[in-house]
Design an enzyme around this catalytic site. Structure first.
Site, mmCIF file in Angstrom:
data_model
loop_
_atom_site.group_PDB
_atom_site.id
_atom_site.type_symbol
_atom_site.label_atom_id
_atom_site.label_comp_id
_atom_site.label_asym_id
_atom_site.label_seq_id
_atom_site.Cartn_x
_atom_site.Cartn_y
_atom_site.Cartn_z
ATOM 1 N N GLY A 191 -5.658 -7.129 0.386
ATOM 2 C CA GLY A 191 -6.249 -6.209 1.348
ATOM 3 C C GLY A 191 -5.398 -4.963 1.456
ATOM 4 O O GLY A 191 -4.769 -4.536 0.488
ATOM 5 N N GLU A 192 -5.375 -4.368 2.631
ATOM 6 C CA GLU A 192 -4.634 -3.148 2.969
ATOM 7 C C GLU A 192 -4.856 -2.006 1.976
ATOM 8 O O GLU A 192 -3.993 -1.142 1.794
ATOM 9 C CB GLU A 192 -3.141 -3.419 3.169
ATOM 10 C CG GLU A 192 -2.330 -3.842 1.976
ATOM 11 C CD GLU A 192 -0.889 -4.252 2.309
ATOM 12 O OE1 GLU A 192 0.017 -3.793 1.590
ATOM 13 O OE2 GLU A 192 -0.678 -5.034 3.257
ATOM 14 N N GLY A 193 -6.012 -1.990 1.318
ATOM 15 C CA GLY A 193 -6.342 -0.908 0.400
ATOM 16 C C GLY A 193 -5.648 -0.979 -0.940
ATOM 17 O O GLY A 193 -5.752 -0.046 -1.746
ATOM 18 N N GLU B 193 -7.968 -2.172 4.994
ATOM 19 C CA GLU B 193 -7.848 -2.739 6.340
ATOM 20 C C GLU B 193 -6.682 -3.718 6.429
ATOM 21 O O GLU B 193 -6.158 -4.178 5.423
ATOM 22 C CB GLU B 193 -9.142 -3.444 6.739
ATOM 23 C CG GLU B 193 -9.749 -4.351 5.672
ATOM 24 C CD GLU B 193 -8.871 -5.468 5.204
ATOM 25 O OE1 GLU B 193 -8.251 -6.140 6.075
ATOM 26 O OE2 GLU B 193 -8.768 -5.683 3.985
ATOM 27 N N ILE C 219 0.819 -1.201 0.000
ATOM 28 C CA ILE C 219 0.000 0.000 0.000
ATOM 29 C C ILE C 219 0.854 1.252 0.000
ATOM 30 O O ILE C 219 0.459 2.283 -0.565
ATOM 31 C CB ILE C 219 -1.005 0.004 1.181
ATOM 32 C CG1 ILE C 219 -1.974 1.191 1.069
ATOM 33 C CG2 ILE C 219 -0.281 0.024 2.517
ATOM 34 C CD1 ILE C 219 -2.734 1.286 -0.225
#
EC number: 2.4.2.21
Length: 338
Positions: A304-306, A162, A104
Protein backbone atom coordinates in the site's frame (compact mmCIF):
# COMPACT_ATOMS: atom_id res chain seq x y z
CA UNK A 1 -14.79 27.13 -1.32
CA UNK A 2 -14.47 23.34 -1.00
CA UNK A 3 -14.74 21.38 -4.23
CA UNK A 4 -17.26 19.04 -2.60
CA UNK A 5 -19.20 21.37 -0.36
CA UNK A 6 -22.41 19.43 -0.93
CA UNK A 7 -23.69 16.10 -2.14
CA UNK A 8 -25.00 17.88 -5.23
CA UNK A 9 -21.48 19.12 -6.02
CA UNK A 10 -20.08 15.59 -5.78
CA UNK A 11 -22.82 14.17 -7.98
CA UNK A 12 -22.36 16.94 -10.54
CA UNK A 13 -18.62 16.25 -10.73
CA UNK A 14 -19.29 12.56 -11.34
CA UNK A 15 -21.81 13.36 -14.06
CA UNK A 16 -19.61 15.87 -15.92
CA UNK A 17 -16.41 13.99 -16.63
CA UNK A 18 -14.08 15.64 -19.15
CA UNK A 19 -12.71 13.42 -21.89
CA UNK A 20 -9.23 13.07 -23.33
CA UNK A 21 -8.09 15.40 -26.12
CA UNK A 22 -8.76 13.53 -29.36
CA UNK A 23 -6.50 15.79 -31.42
CA UNK A 24 -3.57 15.20 -29.06
CA UNK A 25 -4.15 11.45 -29.26
CA UNK A 26 -4.14 11.58 -33.06
CA UNK A 27 -0.94 13.65 -33.08
CA UNK A 28 0.77 11.33 -30.58
CA UNK A 29 -0.14 8.28 -32.64
CA UNK A 30 1.22 9.97 -35.74
CA UNK A 31 4.47 10.68 -33.92
CA UNK A 32 4.70 7.06 -32.79
CA UNK A 33 4.25 5.95 -36.39
CA UNK A 34 7.12 8.21 -37.47
CA UNK A 35 9.70 7.01 -34.93
CA UNK A 36 12.64 4.82 -35.91
CA UNK A 37 11.21 1.46 -34.89
CA UNK A 38 8.77 -1.09 -36.25
CA UNK A 39 5.18 -0.15 -35.48
CA UNK A 40 4.11 -1.53 -32.12
CA UNK A 41 7.59 -2.77 -31.21
CA UNK A 42 7.65 -0.88 -27.91
CA UNK A 43 4.41 -2.53 -26.86
CA UNK A 44 2.59 -0.86 -24.00
CA UNK A 45 5.14 1.96 -23.83
CA UNK A 46 3.54 3.29 -27.00
CA UNK A 47 0.05 3.06 -25.51
CA UNK A 48 1.17 4.81 -22.33
CA UNK A 49 2.65 7.70 -24.28
CA UNK A 50 -0.57 8.14 -26.27
CA UNK A 51 -2.64 7.91 -23.07
CA UNK A 52 -0.55 10.63 -21.44
CA UNK A 53 -0.81 12.79 -24.55
CA UNK A 54 -4.58 12.58 -24.53
CA UNK A 55 -4.93 13.70 -20.94
CA UNK A 56 -2.23 16.36 -21.04
CA UNK A 57 -3.59 17.67 -24.34
CA UNK A 58 -0.26 17.67 -26.15
CA UNK A 59 1.43 15.39 -28.67
CA UNK A 60 4.58 15.28 -26.53
CA UNK A 61 3.60 14.88 -22.86
CA UNK A 62 6.04 15.28 -19.98
CA UNK A 63 6.26 14.62 -16.25
CA UNK A 64 7.93 17.70 -14.85
CA UNK A 65 5.40 18.16 -12.05
CA UNK A 66 4.43 14.80 -10.57
CA UNK A 67 2.87 14.28 -7.17
CA UNK A 68 2.19 11.32 -4.89
CA UNK A 69 -0.72 11.89 -2.49
CA UNK A 70 -1.01 9.42 0.38
CA UNK A 71 -4.14 9.55 2.53
CA UNK A 72 -4.31 8.12 6.05
CA UNK A 73 -7.31 7.28 8.21
CA UNK A 74 -8.53 4.95 10.95
CA UNK A 75 -11.51 2.61 11.11
CA UNK A 76 -13.89 1.79 13.93
CA UNK A 77 -14.41 -1.84 12.92
CA UNK A 78 -10.81 -2.79 13.81
CA UNK A 79 -12.16 -3.63 17.28
CA UNK A 80 -13.26 -6.92 15.69
CA UNK A 81 -9.69 -8.13 15.19
CA UNK A 82 -9.44 -7.84 11.41
CA UNK A 83 -5.83 -6.63 11.29
CA UNK A 84 -2.47 -7.99 12.38
CA UNK A 85 -1.61 -4.53 13.76
CA UNK A 86 -3.30 -2.08 16.16
CA UNK A 87 -4.85 1.15 14.88
CA UNK A 88 -2.04 3.13 16.51
CA UNK A 89 0.25 1.97 13.71
CA UNK A 90 -1.52 4.32 11.29
CA UNK A 91 -0.29 7.39 13.17
CA UNK A 92 3.12 5.81 13.66
CA UNK A 93 3.47 5.27 9.92
CA UNK A 94 2.37 8.83 9.19
CA UNK A 95 5.20 9.89 11.47
CA UNK A 96 7.53 7.65 9.51
CA UNK A 97 6.39 9.28 6.27
CA UNK A 98 7.12 12.69 7.78
CA UNK A 99 10.57 11.52 8.86
CA UNK A 100 11.34 10.19 5.38
CA UNK A 101 11.74 6.59 6.49
CA UNK A 102 9.02 4.71 4.62
CA UNK A 103 9.08 2.83 1.34
CA UNK A 104 6.99 5.52 -0.32
CA UNK A 105 9.57 8.15 0.61
CA UNK A 106 12.27 6.17 -1.18
CA UNK A 107 10.11 5.25 -4.16
CA UNK A 108 8.60 8.71 -4.62
CA UNK A 109 12.10 10.18 -4.52
CA UNK A 110 13.36 7.68 -7.07
CA UNK A 111 10.39 8.49 -9.32
CA UNK A 112 10.89 12.25 -9.02
CA UNK A 113 7.56 12.83 -7.29
CA UNK A 114 6.56 15.49 -4.80
CA UNK A 115 5.19 13.54 -1.81
CA UNK A 116 2.17 14.80 0.13
CA UNK A 117 0.76 12.93 3.14
CA UNK A 118 -2.76 13.82 4.24
CA UNK A 119 -3.71 12.48 7.68
CA UNK A 120 -7.48 12.60 8.14
CA UNK A 121 -8.64 12.75 11.78
CA UNK A 122 -6.51 9.82 12.94
CA UNK A 123 -7.64 10.36 16.52
CA UNK A 124 -11.26 10.01 15.42
CA UNK A 125 -11.83 6.65 13.68
CA UNK A 126 -14.84 6.13 11.49
CA UNK A 127 -17.85 4.49 13.11
CA UNK A 128 -17.95 0.69 13.24
CA UNK A 129 -19.67 -0.01 9.95
CA UNK A 130 -21.24 -3.23 11.20
CA UNK A 131 -23.61 -1.14 13.35
CA UNK A 132 -23.61 2.32 11.71
CA UNK A 133 -22.52 4.21 8.62
CA UNK A 134 -18.75 4.68 8.64
CA UNK A 135 -19.19 8.41 8.02
CA UNK A 136 -22.05 10.84 8.06
CA UNK A 137 -22.60 13.02 5.01
CA UNK A 138 -20.53 15.91 6.36
CA UNK A 139 -17.58 13.67 7.23
CA UNK A 140 -17.55 11.99 3.85
CA UNK A 141 -17.76 15.29 1.98
CA UNK A 142 -14.90 16.65 4.09
CA UNK A 143 -12.74 13.65 3.21
CA UNK A 144 -13.59 13.99 -0.48
CA UNK A 145 -12.69 17.68 -0.30
CA UNK A 146 -9.38 16.89 1.41
CA UNK A 147 -8.58 14.65 -1.53
CA UNK A 148 -9.50 17.30 -4.07
CA UNK A 149 -7.43 19.92 -2.26
CA UNK A 150 -4.14 18.13 -2.93
CA UNK A 151 -4.72 18.23 -6.70
CA UNK A 152 -3.55 21.45 -8.33
CA UNK A 153 -3.64 22.77 -11.90
CA UNK A 154 -0.31 22.25 -13.58
CA UNK A 155 0.37 18.76 -12.30
CA UNK A 156 1.40 16.40 -15.07
CA UNK A 157 0.73 13.20 -13.14
CA UNK A 158 -0.87 12.19 -9.84
CA UNK A 159 -0.12 9.03 -7.87
CA UNK A 160 -2.62 8.08 -5.16
CA UNK A 161 -2.10 5.76 -2.20
CA UNK A 162 -3.33 5.16 1.33
CA UNK A 163 -2.45 4.08 4.85
CA UNK A 164 -5.02 2.84 7.33
CA UNK A 165 -4.92 -0.19 9.57
CA UNK A 166 -7.84 -2.45 8.67
CA UNK A 167 -8.70 -0.72 5.43
CA UNK A 168 -8.45 -3.84 3.27
CA UNK A 169 -11.61 -4.93 5.10
CA UNK A 170 -13.36 -1.72 4.06
CA UNK A 171 -12.10 -2.28 0.51
CA UNK A 172 -13.58 -5.78 0.47
CA UNK A 173 -16.93 -4.41 1.64
CA UNK A 174 -16.93 -1.69 -1.02
CA UNK A 175 -16.15 -4.21 -3.76
CA UNK A 176 -18.73 -6.74 -2.61
CA UNK A 177 -21.44 -4.07 -2.46
CA UNK A 178 -20.42 -2.49 -5.77
CA UNK A 179 -19.78 -5.60 -7.87
CA UNK A 180 -21.36 -8.50 -6.03
CA UNK A 181 -19.67 -11.73 -5.07
CA UNK A 182 -19.25 -13.12 -1.60
CA UNK A 183 -17.11 -11.39 1.04
CA UNK A 184 -14.84 -14.44 0.95
CA UNK A 185 -14.05 -13.64 -2.69
CA UNK A 186 -12.92 -10.13 -1.79
CA UNK A 187 -11.31 -10.44 1.65
CA UNK A 188 -7.62 -11.38 1.77
CA UNK A 189 -4.69 -11.36 4.19
CA UNK A 190 -4.13 -7.60 4.07
CA UNK A 191 -1.19 -6.84 6.36
CA UNK A 192 -0.63 -10.55 6.89
CA UNK A 193 -3.43 -12.04 8.98
CA UNK A 194 -3.73 -15.82 9.17
CA UNK A 195 -6.71 -17.95 8.17
CA UNK A 196 -8.49 -17.04 11.38
CA UNK A 197 -7.97 -13.36 10.66
CA UNK A 198 -9.36 -13.72 7.16
CA UNK A 199 -12.40 -15.50 8.59
CA UNK A 200 -12.93 -12.57 10.96
CA UNK A 201 -12.67 -10.15 8.05
CA UNK A 202 -15.24 -12.12 6.07
CA UNK A 203 -17.61 -12.15 9.04
CA UNK A 204 -17.22 -8.40 9.57
CA UNK A 205 -17.88 -7.67 5.90
CA UNK A 206 -20.93 -9.95 5.94
CA UNK A 207 -22.31 -8.09 8.95
CA UNK A 208 -21.64 -4.71 7.35
CA UNK A 209 -23.33 -5.68 4.09
CA UNK A 210 -26.34 -7.02 5.95
CA UNK A 211 -26.64 -3.90 8.10
CA UNK A 212 -26.54 -1.60 5.05
CA UNK A 213 -28.51 -3.86 2.72
CA UNK A 214 -31.42 -1.44 2.41
CA UNK A 215 -29.26 1.66 1.91
CA UNK A 216 -29.47 3.56 -1.40
CA UNK A 217 -27.25 2.09 -4.12
CA UNK A 218 -25.55 5.37 -5.01
CA UNK A 219 -21.79 5.99 -5.16
CA UNK A 220 -21.88 8.47 -2.29
CA UNK A 221 -23.99 6.33 0.02
CA UNK A 222 -21.87 3.23 -0.56
CA UNK A 223 -18.67 5.22 -0.04
CA UNK A 224 -19.79 6.91 3.17
CA UNK A 225 -21.32 3.80 4.69
CA UNK A 226 -18.62 1.24 3.88
CA UNK A 227 -15.51 3.31 3.18
CA UNK A 228 -13.20 5.39 5.30
CA UNK A 229 -11.78 8.88 5.35
CA UNK A 230 -8.58 7.92 3.54
CA UNK A 231 -10.58 5.94 0.98
CA UNK A 232 -12.88 8.90 0.33
CA UNK A 233 -9.77 11.08 0.10
CA UNK A 234 -8.45 8.92 -2.72
CA UNK A 235 -11.82 9.12 -4.49
CA UNK A 236 -11.91 12.90 -4.14
CA UNK A 237 -8.39 13.27 -5.51
CA UNK A 238 -9.12 11.07 -8.52
CA UNK A 239 -12.35 12.92 -9.27
CA UNK A 240 -10.67 16.32 -9.03
CA UNK A 241 -7.80 15.12 -11.22
CA UNK A 242 -10.39 14.18 -13.82
CA UNK A 243 -11.87 17.68 -13.74
CA UNK A 244 -8.39 19.07 -14.41
CA UNK A 245 -7.53 16.35 -16.97
CA UNK A 246 -4.57 15.16 -14.91
CA UNK A 247 -3.66 11.49 -15.48
CA UNK A 248 -3.65 9.32 -12.36
CA UNK A 249 -1.72 6.21 -11.34
CA UNK A 250 -3.67 4.05 -8.91
CA UNK A 251 -1.90 1.90 -6.34
CA UNK A 252 -3.20 -1.38 -4.94
CA UNK A 253 -6.43 -2.98 -3.79
CA UNK A 254 -7.54 -0.26 -1.38
CA UNK A 255 -6.81 2.66 -3.71
CA UNK A 256 -8.66 0.94 -6.53
CA UNK A 257 -11.54 0.00 -4.22
CA UNK A 258 -12.00 3.70 -3.48
CA UNK A 259 -13.29 3.97 -7.04
CA UNK A 260 -15.45 0.84 -6.98
CA UNK A 261 -18.75 2.52 -6.02
CA UNK A 262 -18.09 5.34 -8.47
CA UNK A 263 -17.04 3.08 -11.33
CA UNK A 264 -19.94 0.66 -10.81
CA UNK A 265 -22.27 3.57 -11.58
CA UNK A 266 -20.06 5.53 -13.99
CA UNK A 267 -17.47 3.22 -15.59
CA UNK A 268 -15.79 6.11 -17.41
CA UNK A 269 -14.41 7.43 -14.10
CA UNK A 270 -11.28 5.33 -14.65
CA UNK A 271 -10.58 6.56 -18.19
CA UNK A 272 -7.83 8.91 -16.95
CA UNK A 273 -6.31 6.25 -14.68
CA UNK A 274 -3.52 3.73 -15.03
CA UNK A 275 -3.22 0.79 -12.64
CA UNK A 276 0.33 0.98 -11.36
CA UNK A 277 0.48 -2.68 -10.41
CA UNK A 278 -1.48 -5.75 -9.44
CA UNK A 279 -0.91 -6.41 -5.77
CA UNK A 280 -0.70 -9.75 -4.02
CA UNK A 281 -4.08 -9.12 -2.37
CA UNK A 282 -6.32 -11.75 -4.03
CA UNK A 283 -9.23 -9.43 -4.74
CA UNK A 284 -7.15 -6.90 -6.63
CA UNK A 285 -6.95 -8.71 -9.96
CA UNK A 286 -10.72 -9.26 -9.90
CA UNK A 287 -11.27 -5.60 -9.10
CA UNK A 288 -8.98 -4.46 -11.92
CA UNK A 289 -11.06 -6.51 -14.34
CA UNK A 290 -14.21 -4.74 -13.16
CA UNK A 291 -12.47 -1.36 -13.50
CA UNK A 292 -11.22 -2.22 -16.99
CA UNK A 293 -7.59 -1.60 -16.05
CA UNK A 294 -4.52 -3.59 -17.06
CA UNK A 295 -1.74 -3.19 -14.46
CA UNK A 296 1.69 -1.99 -15.53
CA UNK A 297 3.56 -4.14 -13.00
CA UNK A 298 3.01 -7.35 -11.04
CA UNK A 299 5.74 -7.78 -8.45
CA UNK A 300 3.93 -9.46 -5.57
CA UNK A 301 3.74 -6.21 -3.62
CA UNK A 302 1.07 -5.66 -0.95
CA UNK A 303 2.38 -2.73 1.08
CA UNK A 304 0.00 0.00 0.00
CA UNK A 305 1.04 3.60 0.74
CA UNK A 306 1.29 4.28 -3.00
CA UNK A 307 4.40 2.13 -3.34
CA UNK A 308 3.45 0.13 -6.43
CA UNK A 309 2.04 3.17 -8.21
CA UNK A 310 5.18 5.21 -7.51
CA UNK A 311 7.33 2.40 -8.86
CA UNK A 312 5.26 2.32 -12.05
CA UNK A 313 6.05 5.97 -12.72
CA UNK A 314 9.49 4.88 -13.91
CA UNK A 315 7.79 2.87 -16.64
CA UNK A 316 5.69 5.89 -17.61
CA UNK A 317 8.80 8.06 -17.72
CA UNK A 318 10.45 5.49 -19.98
CA UNK A 319 7.43 5.60 -22.28
CA UNK A 320 7.69 9.37 -22.56
CA UNK A 321 11.46 9.29 -22.98
CA UNK A 322 11.17 7.06 -26.03
CA UNK A 323 8.16 8.95 -27.38
CA UNK A 324 9.82 12.36 -27.10
CA UNK A 325 13.47 11.47 -27.52
CA UNK A 326 13.66 9.04 -30.41
CA UNK A 327 14.44 10.27 -33.89
CA UNK A 328 11.82 10.16 -36.60
CA UNK A 329 12.49 8.34 -39.87
CA UNK A 330 12.91 11.71 -41.57
CA UNK A 331 15.40 12.93 -38.96
CA UNK A 332 17.39 9.71 -39.23
CA UNK A 333 17.39 9.78 -43.01
CA UNK A 334 15.50 6.50 -43.28
CA UNK A 335 13.29 7.01 -46.29
CA UNK A 336 10.87 4.10 -46.17
CA UNK A 337 10.63 3.27 -42.48
CA UNK A 338 11.13 -0.16 -41.00
Amino acid sequence: MSRFASLAAFEAALERLPVADADAITAARARQASLTKPAGSLGRLEDIAVFMAGWQGTAQPVIEQGRAAIFAGNHGFVVHGVSAFPASVTAAMVGNFAAGGAAINALAGAAGLDLRVIALDLDRPTADFTIAAAMDETECLAALAAGAAVVEPGLHLLVVGEMGIGNSTAAAALCARSYGGSPAQWAGPGTGVDAGGIARKVAVVERALAFHADAPDTPFEILRRLGGREIAGVAGAVLEARRLRIPVVLDGFISCAALAPLAAAVPAITDHCLAGHCSAEPGHIRLLEHLGLDPLLSLGMRLGEGSGAALAVSVIRAALATHNGMATFAQAGVADGL
